[in-house]
Design an enzyme around this catalytic site. Structure first.
Site, PDB file in Angstrom:
ATOM      1  N   LYS A  64       0.824  -1.194   0.000  1.00 22.94           N
ATOM      2  CA  LYS A  64       0.000   0.000   0.000  1.00 22.94           C
ATOM      3  C   LYS A  64       0.866   1.255   0.000  1.00 22.94           C
ATOM      4  O   LYS A  64       0.415   2.338  -0.331  1.00 22.94           O
ATOM      5  CB  LYS A  64      -0.889   0.008   1.259  1.00 22.94           C
ATOM      6  CG  LYS A  64      -1.749  -1.216   1.411  1.00 22.94           C
ATOM      7  CD  LYS A  64      -2.325  -1.257   2.846  1.00 22.94           C
ATOM      8  CE  LYS A  64      -2.975  -2.613   3.082  1.00 22.94           C
ATOM      9  NZ  LYS A  64      -3.274  -2.809   4.507  1.00 22.94           N
ATOM     10  N   GLY A  65       2.116   1.059   0.410  1.00 26.83           N
ATOM     11  CA  GLY A  65       3.001   2.193   0.682  1.00 26.83           C
ATOM     12  C   GLY A  65       3.172   3.182  -0.453  1.00 26.83           C
ATOM     13  O   GLY A  65       3.257   4.381  -0.226  1.00 26.83           O
ATOM     14  N   ASP A 113       7.681   2.656  -2.659  1.00 21.62           N
ATOM     15  CA  ASP A 113       7.775   3.732  -1.672  1.00 21.62           C
ATOM     16  C   ASP A 113       9.210   3.917  -1.178  1.00 21.62           C
ATOM     17  O   ASP A 113       9.741   5.014  -1.166  1.00 21.62           O
ATOM     18  CB  ASP A 113       6.815   3.485  -0.487  1.00 21.62           C
ATOM     19  CG  ASP A 113       6.950   2.097   0.149  1.00 21.62           C
ATOM     20  OD1 ASP A 113       7.764   1.277  -0.312  1.00 21.62           O
ATOM     21  OD2 ASP A 113       6.212   1.831   1.123  1.00 21.62           O
ATOM     22  N   ASP A 121      15.026  -0.388   1.269  1.00 18.34           N
ATOM     23  CA  ASP A 121      15.869  -0.470   2.462  1.00 18.34           C
ATOM     24  C   ASP A 121      16.911  -1.572   2.238  1.00 18.34           C
ATOM     25  O   ASP A 121      17.986  -1.313   1.700  1.00 18.34           O
ATOM     26  CB  ASP A 121      14.967  -0.733   3.670  1.00 18.34           C
ATOM     27  CG  ASP A 121      15.724  -0.801   4.986  1.00 18.34           C
ATOM     28  OD1 ASP A 121      16.913  -0.420   5.021  1.00 18.34           O
ATOM     29  OD2 ASP A 121      15.130  -1.237   5.997  1.00 18.34           O
ATOM     30  N   LYS A 174      17.242   4.092   1.283  1.00 16.85           N
ATOM     31  CA  LYS A 174      18.113   4.066   2.467  1.00 16.85           C
ATOM     32  C   LYS A 174      19.358   3.277   2.094  1.00 16.85           C
ATOM     33  O   LYS A 174      19.395   2.050   2.276  1.00 16.85           O
ATOM     34  CB  LYS A 174      17.429   3.318   3.612  1.00 16.85           C
ATOM     35  CG  LYS A 174      16.320   4.049   4.306  1.00 16.85           C
ATOM     36  CD  LYS A 174      15.944   3.235   5.549  1.00 16.85           C
ATOM     37  CE  LYS A 174      14.534   3.473   5.969  1.00 16.85           C
ATOM     38  NZ  LYS A 174      14.100   2.543   7.021  1.00 16.85           N
ATOM     39  N   PHE A 193      13.646   4.944  10.791  1.00 14.46           N
ATOM     40  CA  PHE A 193      12.328   4.456  10.400  1.00 14.46           C
ATOM     41  C   PHE A 193      11.432   5.655  10.154  1.00 14.46           C
ATOM     42  O   PHE A 193      11.268   6.516  11.006  1.00 14.46           O
ATOM     43  CB  PHE A 193      11.725   3.544  11.472  1.00 14.46           C
ATOM     44  CG  PHE A 193      10.617   2.700  10.922  1.00 14.46           C
ATOM     45  CD1 PHE A 193      10.897   1.478  10.320  1.00 14.46           C
ATOM     46  CD2 PHE A 193       9.300   3.151  10.955  1.00 14.46           C
ATOM     47  CE1 PHE A 193       9.876   0.712   9.772  1.00 14.46           C
ATOM     48  CE2 PHE A 193       8.282   2.388  10.410  1.00 14.46           C
ATOM     49  CZ  PHE A 193       8.568   1.166   9.818  1.00 14.46           C
ATOM     50  N   VAL A 194      10.863   5.721   8.957  1.00 16.95           N
ATOM     51  CA  VAL A 194      10.068   6.899   8.586  1.00 16.95           C
ATOM     52  C   VAL A 194       8.617   6.500   8.293  1.00 16.95           C
ATOM     53  O   VAL A 194       8.345   5.373   7.872  1.00 16.95           O
ATOM     54  CB  VAL A 194      10.672   7.632   7.366  1.00 16.95           C
ATOM     55  CG1 VAL A 194      12.010   8.264   7.726  1.00 16.95           C
ATOM     56  CG2 VAL A 194      10.830   6.707   6.160  1.00 16.95           C
ATOM     57  N   ASP A 237       3.922   3.389   6.472  1.00 13.34           N
ATOM     58  CA  ASP A 237       3.245   3.075   7.730  1.00 13.34           C
ATOM     59  C   ASP A 237       4.185   2.520   8.780  1.00 13.34           C
ATOM     60  O   ASP A 237       5.281   2.047   8.485  1.00 13.34           O
ATOM     61  CB  ASP A 237       2.170   2.012   7.481  1.00 13.34           C
ATOM     62  CG  ASP A 237       2.791   0.624   7.235  1.00 13.34           C
ATOM     63  OD1 ASP A 237       3.638   0.512   6.319  1.00 13.34           O
ATOM     64  OD2 ASP A 237       2.450  -0.317   7.967  1.00 13.34           O
TER      65      ASP A 237
HETATM   66  P1  IMP Z   1      13.293  -3.939   1.961  1.00 14.41           P
HETATM   67  O1  IMP Z   1      12.911  -5.288   1.445  1.00 14.41           O
HETATM   68  O2  IMP Z   1      14.096  -4.025   3.229  1.00 14.41           O
HETATM   69  O3  IMP Z   1      13.980  -3.058   0.936  1.00 14.41           O
HETATM   70  O4  IMP Z   1      11.983  -3.224   2.473  1.00 14.41           O
HETATM   71  C1  IMP Z   1      11.080  -2.685   1.632  1.00 14.41           C
HETATM   72  C2  IMP Z   1       9.756  -2.484   2.310  1.00 14.41           C
HETATM   73  O5  IMP Z   1       9.883  -2.342   3.739  1.00 14.41           O
HETATM   74  C3  IMP Z   1       9.167  -1.192   1.819  1.00 14.41           C
HETATM   75  O6  IMP Z   1       8.390  -1.395   0.668  1.00 14.41           O
HETATM   76  C4  IMP Z   1       8.383  -0.721   3.002  1.00 14.41           C
HETATM   77  O7  IMP Z   1       7.075  -1.275   2.937  1.00 14.41           O
HETATM   78  C5  IMP Z   1       9.102  -1.281   4.209  1.00 14.41           C
HETATM   79  N1  IMP Z   1       9.962  -0.278   4.860  1.00 14.41           N
HETATM   80  C6  IMP Z   1      11.314  -0.220   4.855  1.00 14.41           C
HETATM   81  N2  IMP Z   1      11.762   0.834   5.549  1.00 14.41           N
HETATM   82  C7  IMP Z   1      10.664   1.474   6.011  1.00 14.41           C
HETATM   83  C8  IMP Z   1      10.481   2.686   6.809  1.00 14.41           C
HETATM   84  O8  IMP Z   1      11.398   3.390   7.233  1.00 14.41           O
HETATM   85  N3  IMP Z   1       9.181   3.021   7.063  1.00 14.41           N
HETATM   86  C9  IMP Z   1       8.122   2.297   6.618  1.00 14.41           C
HETATM   87  N4  IMP Z   1       8.252   1.188   5.880  1.00 14.41           N
HETATM   88  C10 IMP Z   1       9.515   0.774   5.579  1.00 14.41           C
HETATM   89 MG    MG Z   2       5.196  -1.527   3.454  1.00 15.95          MG
END
Ligand code: IMP
Ligand code: MG
Length: 182
Positions: free
Chosen positions: A48-49, A105, A108, A136, A157-158, A164
């Site tokens: 949803k982000g 969105d 990370d 990030k 964390f944002v 969310d």
């Molecule tokens: P990744 O697989 O670690 O790159 O994470 C990606 C997903 O984690 C994103 O699509 C977000 O839904 C969630 N996410 C990562 N960091 C944050 C944050 O700081 N705030 C909110 N959601 C996050």
């Molecule tokens: Mg998410």
């Protein structure tokens, strides 16, 4: 980053205010529209982000386009991404032969995106590019080439503007750092 479990969280300082976000999306929209001149990109927004970012981005892109939505979840438990994505809501449209632009969105660790990209490539798009509002770099565990980035941000964390914590704060107009603990 590790996802915090605390319920004692509160919104901290604004990292990116809505005007700053709007200005950057306007730049991104022009840049992307320029790169896709003569094409009709098919945007795939990750629910949803990315929903709010996507809604603003498409209105900043002056060219014909289409879009669709996908929802993914991680197989890992909260705080630990396993890297394998599970499709919770799949696309309605085929991607074969389309110039697909994946709208995320935040990137990370990169694990979600890496797995999603692999899944979408199997559907034989003509091309596949990625736009992410937030990046990030410090959290990266796997290299994924992101073609367009709104903002590089620190490893905090944002929330807000679609992002969310435990399904809350998505409706905040600005992006805030979330504070944990009392
Ligand atoms: P990744 O697989 O670690 O790159 O994470 C990606 C997903 O984690 C994103 O699509 C977000 O839904 C969630 N996410 C990562 N960091 C944050 C944050 O700081 N705030 C909110 N959601 C996050
Ligand atoms: Mg998410």
């Amino acid at each position: 980053m590790e996802w915090p479990n605390s319920r004692n969280e509160s919104t901290g300082p604004v990292l990116l205010d809505c005007q700053t976000i709007r200005n950057r999306i306007s730049e991104l929209g022009s840049q992307i529209a320029g790169d896709y001149q003569g094409k009709t990109p098919h945007l795939v927004a990750v629910l949803k982000g990315a929903s709010i970012f996507h809604a603003d981005l498409v209105r900043a892109m002056e060219l014909p386009l289409s879009f669709d939505f996908i929802a993914v979840g991680s197989y890992g438990t909260l705080g630990k991404s396993s890297g394998e994505v599970r499709i919770l809501k799949d696309l309605e449209d085929d991607l074969e032969g389309k110039d697909v632009l994946l709208v995320e969105d935040i990137v990370d660790t990169g694990l979600t995106l890496h797995s999603l990209v692999r899944n979408l490539k199997e559907r034989k798009p003509q091309s596949l590019k990625i736009v992410a509002l937030l990046n990030k770099p410090a959290g990266r565990k796997i290299d994924v080439p992101v073609d367009y980035i709104g903002f590089d941000i620190p490893d905090a964390f944002v929330v807000g503007y679609g992002l969310d914590f435990d399904q809350r704060y998505r409706n905040l107009p600005d992006i805030h750092i979330l504070r944990f603990g009392k």
